[in-house]
Design a protein around this motif. Structure first.
Motif, short mmCIF file in Angstrom:
data_model
loop_
_atom_site.label_atom_id
_atom_site.label_comp_id
_atom_site.label_asym_id
_atom_site.label_seq_id
_atom_site.Cartn_x
_atom_site.Cartn_y
_atom_site.Cartn_z
N ALA A 148 0.31 -1.39 0.32
CA ALA A 148 -0.18 -0.06 -0.01
C ALA A 148 1.26 0.78 0.49
N GLY A 149 1.97 1.22 0.39
CA GLY A 149 2.99 2.54 0.83
C GLY A 149 3.81 2.76 -0.78
N ALA A 150 3.71 1.64 -1.12
CA ALA A 150 4.48 1.56 -2.14
C ALA A 150 3.80 1.91 -3.48
N LEU A 151 2.29 1.61 -3.38
CA LEU A 151 1.38 2.09 -4.98
C LEU A 151 1.54 3.61 -4.36
N ALA A 252 6.97 -12.09 -10.48
CA ALA A 252 6.02 -10.56 -10.18
C ALA A 252 6.94 -9.80 -9.54
N GLY A 253 8.27 -10.04 -9.02
CA GLY A 253 9.55 -9.49 -8.23
C GLY A 253 10.25 -8.71 -9.08
N GLN A 254 10.57 -9.41 -9.95
CA GLN A 254 11.71 -8.77 -11.34
C GLN A 254 11.29 -8.48 -12.55
N LEU A 255 10.50 -8.97 -12.92
CA LEU A 255 9.84 -8.48 -13.97
C LEU A 255 9.40 -7.05 -13.92
N PRO A 256 8.32 -6.60 -13.26
CA PRO A 256 8.52 -5.16 -13.39
C PRO A 256 9.37 -3.85 -12.62
N VAL A 257 11.13 -4.61 -12.46
CA VAL A 257 12.40 -3.90 -12.91
C VAL A 257 13.15 -4.23 -14.05
N VAL A 258 13.08 -5.14 -14.65
CA VAL A 258 12.84 -4.90 -15.90
C VAL A 258 12.30 -4.03 -17.21
N LEU A 259 10.45 -4.18 -16.63
CA LEU A 259 10.17 -3.57 -17.43
C LEU A 259 9.94 -2.22 -16.89
N ALA A 280 11.30 4.93 -8.08
CA ALA A 280 10.51 4.48 -9.04
C ALA A 280 10.85 3.24 -8.48
N MET A 281 12.55 3.09 -8.99
CA MET A 281 13.10 1.47 -9.09
C MET A 281 13.52 1.49 -7.32
N THR A 282 13.36 2.79 -6.36
CA THR A 282 13.71 2.42 -4.70
C THR A 282 12.98 1.42 -4.55
N TYR A 283 11.81 1.99 -4.70
CA TYR A 283 10.31 1.54 -4.19
C TYR A 283 9.72 0.20 -4.48
N LEU A 284 10.33 -0.68 -5.89
CA LEU A 284 10.16 -1.72 -6.44
C LEU A 284 11.61 -2.61 -5.72
N MET A 285 12.85 -1.62 -5.36
CA MET A 285 13.90 -3.36 -5.08
C MET A 285 13.53 -3.10 -3.41
N GLN A 286 14.02 -1.89 -2.57
CA GLN A 286 13.82 -1.89 -1.41
C GLN A 286 12.43 -1.90 -0.06
N ALA A 287 11.99 -2.25 -1.41
CA ALA A 287 10.06 -2.29 -0.63
C ALA A 287 9.12 -3.87 -1.45
#
Length: 580
Positions: A148-151, A252-259, A280-287
């Motif tokens: 919820a916080g990341a989105l 679910a986890g790696q594909l959003p980073v690639v996209l 955005a990359m911080t939200y994906l990689m750290q959260a």
């Protein structure tokens, strides 16, 4: 699995702990705020600080992110404090349920061997449930609030980011969900294999001497090895499904980073800044990615284990075909002289161990005169021990009455219970203390040395007492054999002032000669004796024999029962065969 049965119970369990859930939710909001501030601060520190030539502003934004991280640590501390109030009651409830069910099954299915698998349920499976539940609460709560916080952070930075991140995240979660059902089935098979192995090893330990004596070592080894291999096979199947989770996690986890990296040029053309992309990359990689990875691991392993274990631990008790049938419509009256109350009087006695179980005894009426010697016989598990426990007042009948010397049989009977009756079960009780203290345990006013010697001599315990060092020697229960403990308990009962003695296979560890001496001592002693017999000689010595067969009851002398009861004739034949 009966998930439809578990879900209502789970909702009731959680519904009774709303305060704990509110506390966990309040602390989790701080984690959500930490996630939101973390990525947002990185984006602003670049756009408004370092890239804009204002390093002070950039450091200020990063300081804000550090402060949020500290607040998140406090939140985690608060979550762990509240977690025990949610987890420990579950473990306690499961242990109570397993213990109650095991005791009920043992009482209503006394003819069966002990359920060794209950050890697996009480130790291994309850701990699985406790640890799995705790892990799921932590992980699910963290994932929900972190997501919820990341989105929310992505939407506040640039709504276009959601178009890149949400679809692969949802697809990966969907793929993961599809693996849960087959994985739960594998987990159920593993627990069944674990219980089967526990049952086999328990039975093998109890019957090891018989296995060796019969030359069945190879068969026992092969069966045990087969059960071990079956458990290993189910464990390997679980491992394969755990590997399948890797694909779902990658989607679910790696594909959003690639996209996100691939869509960077398009996002820049849409007005998204470099700082926003970094945020955005911080939200994906750290959260999101760590929270998702933890969730997938927890649900795939702990979640399926918890569902299967709860299904097995909370399964209801079903009627068992091995439960003894009821004794019905019996009315046995022994004549008395009219001046003295019967030693024991049963009036339409009915008893069952549970409301949904068949009665062990039903509508049984019986009168035993003072001074009578009664033997109770019947197949194992038919209700003989239950009958003695009811007469002793250890159990309360569902219907009818049990009266001992005119008083209702109950633990709170007027006067000292030992003045009315003494029950000696198959497992005799001897406590750590002197032999004198053990023998006088049922004599509130004590007993003379002459009376103790008389009782010890009468039941055949005198040689044992001399060998142990006399009446002031300390008895070590662990150093005494079953037969030695029975001799001490028999001497204690003989010395007591009780007018009714109940011997529930209390001489089963004695040889026939010692058993005959003990029973003769009680027959010669003033009072009434009821013996649950395990040898034909006990029935032959009694005034009357009560035969319990699970449907009807028969009462009469040894000779009368030989003529009238086919079951009694079969039991006598078995006893004779055992002597041969």
């Amino acid at each position: 699995m009966k998930g439809g049965r578990i879900l209502p119970q789970a909702l009731r369990f959680l519904g009774r702990r709303k305060r704990v859930l509110r506390t966990l939710g309040s602390w989790s909001l701080l984690e959500s705020l930490q996630t939101f501030v973390g990525g947002y601060s990185v984006a602003k520190s670049l756009d408004q600080g370092f890239l804009a030539g204002r390093p002070g502003t950039g450091l200020l934004w990063l300081s804000l992110a550090a402060g949020a991280a500290l607040a998140g640590g406090l939140a985690t501390r608060g979550v762990f404090r509240g977690l025990a109030d949610l987890v420990e009651p579950l473990r306690d409830a499961l242990i109570r349920r397993v213990t109650s069910k095991a005791l009920a099954d043992a009482m209503t299915g006394a003819a069966r061997s002990a359920d060794s698998a209950v050890v697996s349920r009480l130790t291994h499976q309850t701990e699985i449930a406790r640890d799995s539940f705790a892990g799921l609460v932590l992980v699910a709560r963290s994932f929900l609030f972190t997501t919820a916080g990341a989105l929310a952070g992505l939407a506040s930075l640039a709504p276009q980011l959601l178009l890149v991140v949400v679809p692969p995240l949802a697809l990966g979660l969907l793929l993961f969900t599809a693996t849960l059902i087959p994985m739960a089935a594998c987990q159920r098979d593993f627990l069944r294999a674990d219980e089967a192995l526990a049952t086999q090893t328990g039975a093998l330990a109890q019957g090891l001497r018989d296995v060796l004596a019969c030359g069945a070592t190879a068969q026992a080894r092969d069966l045990t090895c087969a059960l071990i291999e079956n458990e290993a096979r189910t464990a390997r199947a679980l491992a394969r499904w755990a590997a399948a989770r890797t694909l779902a996690l990658a989607v679910a986890g790696q594909l959003p980073v690639v996209l996100l990296l691939a869509a960077a040029p398009w996002l820049l053309r849409q007005g998204v800044t470099a700082g926003t992309l970094a945020g955005a990359m911080t939200y994906l990689m750290q959260a999101l990615l760590p929270a998702l990875h933890t969730l997938v691991q927890a649900l795939g392993a702990a979640g399926t284990r918890l569902l299967v274990v709860l299904d097995r631990l909370t399964a209801g008790t079903h009627p068992d075909p091995l439960t003894p049938a009821a004794i019905t419509n019996s009315d046995f009256v022994h004549p008395t002289d009219g001046r003295q109350a019967p030693a024991v009087e049963l009036r339409t006695l009915t008893f069952a161990y549970r409301s949904d179980a068949q009665p062990v005894l039903r509508d049984l009426s019986l009168t035993i005169a003072p001074g009578e010697h009664l033997a109770v016989v019947g197949p194992s598990g038919i209700g003989k021990s239950t009958l003695t426990a009811l007469i002793a007042g250890l159990l309360t009948p569902d219907r009818g009455q049990v009266r001992v010397h005119g008083e209702q049989a109950r633990m709170s009977a007027s006067g000292e219970p030992s003045r009315l009756r003494v029950l000696i079960p198959q497992q005799a009780y001897v406590f750590s203390g002197t032999l004198r203290e053990n023998l006088q345990y049922l004599c509130p006013g004590g007993a003379s040395a002459t009376a103790m010697r008389h009782s010890a001599e009468a039941v055949g315990a005198a040689p044992l007492i001399r060998r142990l060092g006399g009446y002031d020697a300390v008895a070590d229960p662990a150093a005494l054999s079953h037969g030695e403990r029975q001799l001490i308990a028999l001497a204690r009962a003989h010395l007591s002032p009780a007018r009714l003695i109940l011997l529930d296979e209390a001489t089963c560890h004695l040889d026939p000669a010692a058993e005959a001496q003990a029973e003769a001592a009680f027959a010669a002693r003033p009072g009434t004796v009821i013996v649950v017999a395990h040898r034909i000689s006990s029935a032959q010595r009694a005034d009357r024999v009560l035969v319990l067969d699970g449907v009807h009851a028969a009462l009469g002398t040894h000779e009368q029962m030989l003529d009238q009861s086919p079951l009694y004739r079969d039991l006598v034949g078995q006893w004779h065969a055992e002597r041969l």
